[in-house]
Design a protein around this motif. Structure first.
Motif, PDB file in Angstrom:
ATOM      1  N   THR A 189     -22.828  20.893 -17.416  1.00  0.00           N
ATOM      2  CA  THR A 189     -21.917  20.408 -18.445  1.00  0.00           C
ATOM      3  C   THR A 189     -22.548  19.225 -19.174  1.00  0.00           C
ATOM      4  O   THR A 189     -23.524  18.637 -18.716  1.00  0.00           O
ATOM      5  N   VAL A 190     -21.940  18.872 -20.314  1.00  0.00           N
ATOM      6  CA  VAL A 190     -22.451  17.759 -21.121  1.00  0.00           C
ATOM      7  C   VAL A 190     -21.276  16.883 -21.526  1.00  0.00           C
ATOM      8  O   VAL A 190     -20.288  17.367 -22.079  1.00  0.00           O
ATOM      9  N   GLY A 191     -21.388  15.582 -21.256  1.00  0.00           N
ATOM     10  CA  GLY A 191     -20.337  14.641 -21.625  1.00  0.00           C
ATOM     11  C   GLY A 191     -20.541  14.072 -23.012  1.00  0.00           C
ATOM     12  O   GLY A 191     -21.660  14.028 -23.527  1.00  0.00           O
ATOM     13  N   THR A 192     -19.443  13.619 -23.602  1.00  0.00           N
ATOM     14  CA  THR A 192     -19.516  12.919 -24.885  1.00  0.00           C
ATOM     15  C   THR A 192     -19.395  11.411 -24.675  1.00  0.00           C
ATOM     16  O   THR A 192     -19.585  10.636 -25.608  1.00  0.00           O
ATOM     17  N   LYS A 193     -19.038  11.015 -23.451  1.00  0.00           N
ATOM     18  CA  LYS A 193     -18.989   9.611 -23.057  1.00  0.00           C
ATOM     19  C   LYS A 193     -19.644   9.473 -21.694  1.00  0.00           C
ATOM     20  O   LYS A 193     -19.881  10.467 -21.003  1.00  0.00           O
ATOM     21  N   ASN A 194     -19.895   8.230 -21.306  1.00  0.00           N
ATOM     22  CA  ASN A 194     -20.496   7.930 -20.007  1.00  0.00           C
ATOM     23  C   ASN A 194     -19.595   6.901 -19.328  1.00  0.00           C
ATOM     24  O   ASN A 194     -19.757   5.699 -19.489  1.00  0.00           O
ATOM     25  N   VAL A 195     -18.609   7.398 -18.585  1.00  0.00           N
ATOM     26  CA  VAL A 195     -17.506   6.560 -18.107  1.00  0.00           C
ATOM     27  C   VAL A 195     -17.433   6.587 -16.581  1.00  0.00           C
ATOM     28  O   VAL A 195     -17.584   7.643 -15.964  1.00  0.00           O
TER      29      VAL A 195
END
Length: 515
Positions: A121-127
């Motif tokens: 998967t690929v995130g749009t944020k790094n939280v």
């Protein structure tokens, strides 16, 4: 001065909505429809175009949205008071998978800068996400989150933020009830959202019904969440002496995860890795004319790139289900759609209400007479692609493409459930306006009208209002939205809700009994 303007959607329609700001006064002549208004009609509200007799059907979107409960002359205002709502479509006689999938040319070359995860998967944020096993620990988690934001995040510039995954579940509930799988699965899958980078830590009280082991060990695609022993912080553990001891323990574990998250960098990836949730809230009569059709066009663009789009809100598709089951990829998908509609019909009936309870005072003020009319506009968000999968609340998808993720229509519950199903960005359309936002997932808010976008200029990210006045087409605004999605997913553009730090509380759907 703007000329009097009405919008008629379908050739079968016998009503049209008023476009003009402030509405139109009695006596107004509308040249395009060759009628005089008998009475004042507010913006977004319907005008009957031909004389109707009592019990005649009222058509909008080419569908029956009601019946006249008295005779109506051409030029009359068609509102809730003069409309009888039709019955919902029968679920046992629907066409299933009968519409051939449209030929949508693949789109190649579109990319965004996201955070790759080990699971693909690929995130749009790094939280950093801090999961909770019970609401009892919410206070201390919120306390620690503020410390992390103030003292730790400056040391880790590649981390976008920290969020406590708080909820009202975990104890005082019928944990073994069949429907308890919905909240348990939801809380489990929230921790796996791609924007959290696979870094999982849990704060537990210790005596709750939903023990961390039960929460974490739900099989997902035959896999379980791998955790180190130190990733579960139990506040009732005897090693804790006082409040500060608990705080220090959570901070120490959080810093281990922050160090790993800080090593992540955005990378250019194909748009096929987008997982976008589509939702509407504070809808008006323009939502199904401007914003939702533009969202539907953007949905098709994402799917043409190989990406994934989720639309939801069972009650707001229930009256359009006869338009959706023919679009199912196969008969099983159609049956799954019917299954979720029946489940929710029964759920509402158990509370002695039906789908008519959905429509809000704001919806009605914005020109939507009932849930039937609202649903016809709502399903426009789904575009024209074939529906490839249906998810029960909180489930994760196994396919890419257009997915119906069954959720309640509540903005807050829908957003939470879509997050659990793995969206990494949400598009939220509104006709009445809302400051809604999610901490972990960027939310692009699209207005259905220019006047709301202009008044809420620092809360609305994009307007579809130019469609209503003929300045832009649905396709043009759809492309604008698609390009904005890529920019927000890349971290190149901030949404207004992220700019102001607006975040609604998570609202996990719990249909099971509370003891």
């Amino acid at each position: 001065m703007q000329r009097p303007l009405l919008i008629k959607i379908n050739p079968l329609d016998n009503v049209a909505i008023v476009v003009n700001d402030g509405g139109l006064p009695a006596g107004t002549y509308v040249e395009d429809q060759n009628i005089h208004l008998i009475e004042y009609v507010p913006q977004g509200h319907k005008v009957v175009l031909f004389d109707l007799k009592e019990n005649d059907p009222i058509y909008r979107y080419g569908e029956i949205i009601g019946y006249a409960n008295k005779a109506l002359a051409a030029g009359s205002w068609v509102n809730e008071a003069v409309t009888q709502m039709p019955d919902a479509p029968e679920l046992d006689s629907l066409e299933m998978a009968t519409r051939p999938a449209p030929t949508l040319e693949p789109l190649t070359g579109y990319t965004f800068k996201g955070y790759k995860n080990k699971d693909g998967t690929v995130g749009t944020k790094n939280v950093l996400a801090i999961s909770t096993s019970v609401n009892c620990v919410e206070g201390i988690v919120d306390f620690v989150v503020k410390i992390i934001e103030r003292d730790l995040l400056p040391k880790y510039p590649n981390v976008d933020g920290v969020v406590g995954l708080n909820h009202l579940y975990g104890c005082g509930v019928a944990i073994d009830a069949p429907a308890a799988i919905v909240p348990i699965r939801t809380i489990h899958n929230l921790a796996l959202n791609p924007n959290f980078g696979g870094e999982i830590m849990v704060v537990s009280l210790g005596c709750e019904k939903m023990q961390p082991e039960r929460l974490l060990n739900i099989p997902v695609e035959n896999k379980r969440i791998p955790l180190e022993d130190d990733d579960i912080i139990q506040l009732q553990d005897e090693k804790h002496n006082g409040f500060q001891s608990m705080v220090d323990h959570i901070l120490a574990v959080a810093e281990i995860h922050l160090e790993r998250l800080n090593q992540r960098q955005r990378e250019v990836v194909s748009a096929e890795h987008l997982v976008v949730g589509m939702q509407c809230g504070g809808s008006d009569a323009f939502s199904g004319v401007t914003a939702n059709p533009a969202v539907g066009f953007a949905s098709d663009l994402i799917i043409r790139c190989g990406g994934t789009v989720m639309f939801s809100e069972v009650t707001e598709v229930r009256d359009g289900i006869h338009l959706l089951t023919p679009r199912a990829e196969n008969e099983k998908v159609a049956q799954d759609l019917i299954r979720e509609m029946k489940w929710y019909d029964n759920y509402l009936a158990s509370g002695h209400v039906d789908r008519s309870a959905n429509t809000t005072p704001g919806n009605k003020k914005g020109g939507l007479n009932n849930i039937v009319e609202k649903a016809m506009g709502s399903i426009a968000k789904s575009g024209s692609s074939a529906i490839v999968e249906v998810l029960s609340p909180g489930q994760k998808p196994t396919k890419k493409g257009l997915i119906f993720a069954a959720t309640p229509s509540s903005d807050f519950i829908c957003g939470t459930q879509q997050m659990a199903s793995g969206i990494t960005l949400q598009v939220f359309t509104t006709g009445r306006g809302t400051p809604y936002g999610l901490a972990a997932v960027p939310v692009i808010k699209m207005a259905s009208r220019n006047n709301i976008a202009n008044r809420w200029y620092d809360l609305i990210d994009i307007s579809a209002g130019d469609i209503a006045i003929g300045k832009k087409t649905i396709e043009q605004v759809g492309w604008e939205l698609f390009e904005l999605i890529l920019a927000v997913a890349s971290g190149e553009k901030n949404t207004w809700s992220d700019h102001w730090g607006l975040r609604n509380s998570l609202a996990v759907f719990n249909p099971a009994p509370v003891t």
